[in-house]
Design a protein around this motif. Structure first.
Motif, short mmCIF file in Angstrom:
data_model
loop_
_atom_site.label_atom_id
_atom_site.label_comp_id
_atom_site.label_asym_id
_atom_site.label_seq_id
_atom_site.Cartn_x
_atom_site.Cartn_y
_atom_site.Cartn_z
N TYR A 6 0.83 -1.21 0.00
CA TYR A 6 0.00 0.00 0.00
C TYR A 6 0.87 1.26 0.00
CZ TYR A 6 -4.12 -2.80 1.17
OH TYR A 6 -5.14 -3.69 1.14
N SER A 7 1.92 1.24 0.80
CA SER A 7 2.76 2.44 0.88
C SER A 7 3.46 2.71 -0.45
CB SER A 7 3.78 2.31 2.01
OG SER A 7 4.60 1.18 1.83
N ASP A 8 3.86 1.65 -1.17
CA ASP A 8 4.46 1.84 -2.50
C ASP A 8 3.45 2.43 -3.47
OD1 ASP A 8 6.86 0.81 -1.57
OD2 ASP A 8 6.50 -1.21 -2.39
N LEU A 9 2.23 1.93 -3.43
CA LEU A 9 1.18 2.46 -4.32
C LEU A 9 0.86 3.91 -3.99
CD1 LEU A 9 -1.26 -0.57 -4.52
CD2 LEU A 9 0.21 0.31 -6.33
N MET A 10 0.85 4.25 -2.72
CA MET A 10 0.58 5.63 -2.33
C MET A 10 1.68 6.55 -2.82
SD MET A 10 -1.10 5.05 1.43
CE MET A 10 -1.25 6.76 1.83
N LYS A 11 2.92 6.09 -2.81
CA LYS A 11 4.03 6.90 -3.32
C LYS A 11 3.88 7.14 -4.82
CE LYS A 11 7.37 5.39 0.10
NZ LYS A 11 8.55 4.54 0.36
#
Length: 84
Positions: A6-11
């Protein structure tokens, strides 16, 4: 486990935001809603001739996996509340 995270997608989604501006996405919920909406579009396209086709290779993959990959590659964009 979901790859990318999720954090990679948010970035990826927030990569075009200028410093000082509010991020387009600031919660996992927004990622889930965007990818599920796109997955439904892909499922609809697979069932009909006139639907939106997948933007990444994924004929035999699940629609949600294709939607996550499209988001990760930047092929789809999540619009903020003030954009249409």
């Amino acid at each position: 486990m979901l790859h990318p995270s999720y954090s990679d997608l948010m970035k990826v989604v927030n990569s075009e935001v200028e410093p000082g501006e509010a991020p387009v996405i600031n919660s996992r919920y927004s990622i889930v809603m965007a990818t599920s909406k796109r997955a439904r579009q892909i499922i609809s396209a697979r069932q009909t001739v006139s639907g939106e086709k997948a933007l990444v290779e994924g004929k035999d993959r699940k629609a949600l996996s294709v939607a996550v990959e499209e988001l990760n590659q930047g092929k789809i964009k999540i619009l903020g509340d003030d954009e249409e």
